[in-house]
Design a protein around this motif. Sequence first.
Motif, mmCIF file in Angstrom:
data_model
loop_
_atom_site.group_PDB
_atom_site.id
_atom_site.type_symbol
_atom_site.label_atom_id
_atom_site.label_comp_id
_atom_site.label_asym_id
_atom_site.label_seq_id
_atom_site.Cartn_x
_atom_site.Cartn_y
_atom_site.Cartn_z
ATOM 1 N N ARG A 210 0.844 -1.192 0.000
ATOM 2 C CA ARG A 210 0.000 0.000 0.000
ATOM 3 C C ARG A 210 0.883 1.247 0.000
ATOM 4 O O ARG A 210 1.797 1.372 0.804
ATOM 5 N N GLY A 228 -12.335 -9.914 2.988
ATOM 6 C CA GLY A 228 -12.414 -8.714 3.814
ATOM 7 C C GLY A 228 -11.103 -8.404 4.504
ATOM 8 O O GLY A 228 -10.707 -7.238 4.627
ATOM 9 N N ARG A 229 -10.406 -9.454 4.950
ATOM 10 C CA ARG A 229 -9.111 -9.278 5.625
ATOM 11 C C ARG A 229 -8.088 -8.688 4.659
ATOM 12 O O ARG A 229 -7.307 -7.793 5.033
ATOM 13 N N ILE A 231 -8.758 -6.965 1.885
ATOM 14 C CA ILE A 231 -9.197 -5.616 1.511
ATOM 15 C C ILE A 231 -8.793 -4.605 2.580
ATOM 16 O O ILE A 231 -8.334 -3.502 2.271
ATOM 17 N N ARG A 232 -8.949 -4.975 3.848
ATOM 18 C CA ARG A 232 -8.561 -4.066 4.935
ATOM 19 C C ARG A 232 -7.090 -3.687 4.824
ATOM 20 O O ARG A 232 -6.713 -2.531 5.003
ATOM 21 N N ALA A 233 -6.254 -4.677 4.513
ATOM 22 C CA ALA A 233 -4.821 -4.404 4.378
ATOM 23 C C ALA A 233 -4.534 -3.551 3.143
ATOM 24 O O ALA A 233 -3.658 -2.680 3.169
ATOM 25 N N GLY A 236 -6.542 0.051 3.883
ATOM 26 C CA GLY A 236 -6.319 0.669 5.175
ATOM 27 C C GLY A 236 -7.591 1.058 5.893
ATOM 28 O O GLY A 236 -7.567 1.858 6.817
ATOM 29 N N ARG A 237 -8.698 0.480 5.443
ATOM 30 C CA ARG A 237 -9.987 0.792 6.076
ATOM 31 C C ARG A 237 -10.948 -0.346 5.770
ATOM 32 O O ARG A 237 -10.742 -1.119 4.839
ATOM 33 N N GLU A 238 -12.007 -0.420 6.515
ATOM 34 C CA GLU A 238 -13.062 -1.397 6.248
ATOM 35 C C GLU A 238 -13.943 -0.892 5.112
ATOM 36 O O GLU A 238 -14.328 0.276 5.084
ATOM 37 N N SER A 240 -17.332 -1.451 4.302
ATOM 38 C CA SER A 240 -18.530 -2.087 4.848
ATOM 39 C C SER A 240 -19.459 -2.540 3.749
ATOM 40 O O SER A 240 -20.216 -3.488 3.905
#
Length: 504
Positions: A210, A228-229, A231-233, A236-238, A240
């Motif tokens: 990133r 989802g895990r 994507i968060r990485a 840098g955000r959820e 939803s």
Amino acid sequence: MRDIVKEFSGVRALDGVNIEVRRGEVHGICGENGAGKSTLMKVLSGVYPYGSYEGTIEFDGHEVRYRTINDSEADGIVIIHQELALSPYLSIAENIFLGNEVQRFGVIDWDETNRRAAELLARVGLSENPATIIQHIGVGKQQLVEIAKALSKDVKLLILDEPTAALNDEDSAHLLGLIEQLREQGITCIIISHKLKEIRRIADRVTVIRDGSTIETLDLADGEVGEGRIIRAMVGRELSAMFPDRTPDIGDVKLRVENWTVHHPVDPDRLVVDDVTFEVRAGEIVGFAGLMGAGRTELAMSIFGHSYGTGIRGEVYKDGERISTRTITEAIANGLAYTTEDRKHFGLNLIGDIQVNISAAAARRLARLGIIDGLRENQVAEGYRTSMNIKTPSVATLTGKLSGGNQQKVVLSKWLQTGPDVLILDEPTRGIDVGAKFEIYGLINELVAQGKAVIVISSEMPELLGLADRIYTLSEGRLTGEVAREDANQEVLMRLMTMGKDES
């Protein structure tokens, strides 16, 4: 690769990246567009030579300093770029051995060339004649030819940059199966992809990058790491929801196309679009779904200035009045805009700056006495840079240096500058990561909120299901269904997309 730093004109594209790939594994690399994934692989393969970056590279236990691609290939490292490096006018066999010709007494041995090529094609599961010209086979098969070419070089580490970005589901599945076979044969693979389902299926581990930095490496072997895990990485955000919220405010019919028929440009007896009728309303997003060859792009291009096909028949109405779209100029004048599925070849001038690209389709609006007002052109481009959140320090930046998501924003800006009432968006998020997709979806929502009518052509059914108010399906050039948002799901769409002519 340890502490890799790479700068372009003072901009740090890679900032201390670290990555370790184990022998015999498939290693995924994920990140938003512009994160530095492709740049990192170009450093590894010698496209960016030793001395142009900081940090060290170790391969097979030894530090390496590649100054050219030939140096890395000599060690068994082969990279297949997203834009395939094949000559369309040469045969499959000629492409496989280009630069590495099979010779006998200083003369190319064509019999041996074709024999070896046939063996390599069989190894990748391609039954084509080695003498077939590259431009006569599809993109999926061309991708396999690239892998056959890599295998001809005794590859140890195969790097694939977005290998399935332009492939349909069937070709993608075949390619992923081939990568699994290569792993079984002991060949190490690095795969860069924005398609997280494919990464989770094929990769043993995945490294997330990133903003030019390594975030983390995740082990996918146990199947516990979900999308989802990852994507968060990446962002840098959820996220939803994959699609921003929108409350439709649909008005009157903005565009209606009746009995549209198009014949193939080379084979006039072949129907490509067969008597299609559809409409889209103000404030509405209408999706078009179909398998490869269904006629979606051909339909859009033929409507927009008759830029595809021959023997075109049918009528186009805008706001209830019949209009002519026989030329691109007429289509633009009547409020239509079309963003091509291939932005790099047909949507943008990659060696031109952002300012020139944004003004290209509506240059007359910025001209005085036939000469473009440079100050006004700059002001308009700066306005779109801000409103579209194009991530660049200046509109003087070359468009080819932007990430895919930012290039797509430039394409949209170019057509918005023409003041359209109807936008036809062909694969608007192809080759774009999840974070950039969310931004593009938000821009589409803003357009329909302004009362514009938007048509979205997409090969990704979740995208159509998440965006569209209605979805039309095409199969073999014929319209096979019209499905409202509340009735649509992947099973319904697939059934309609695979419907034969006898059933429709």
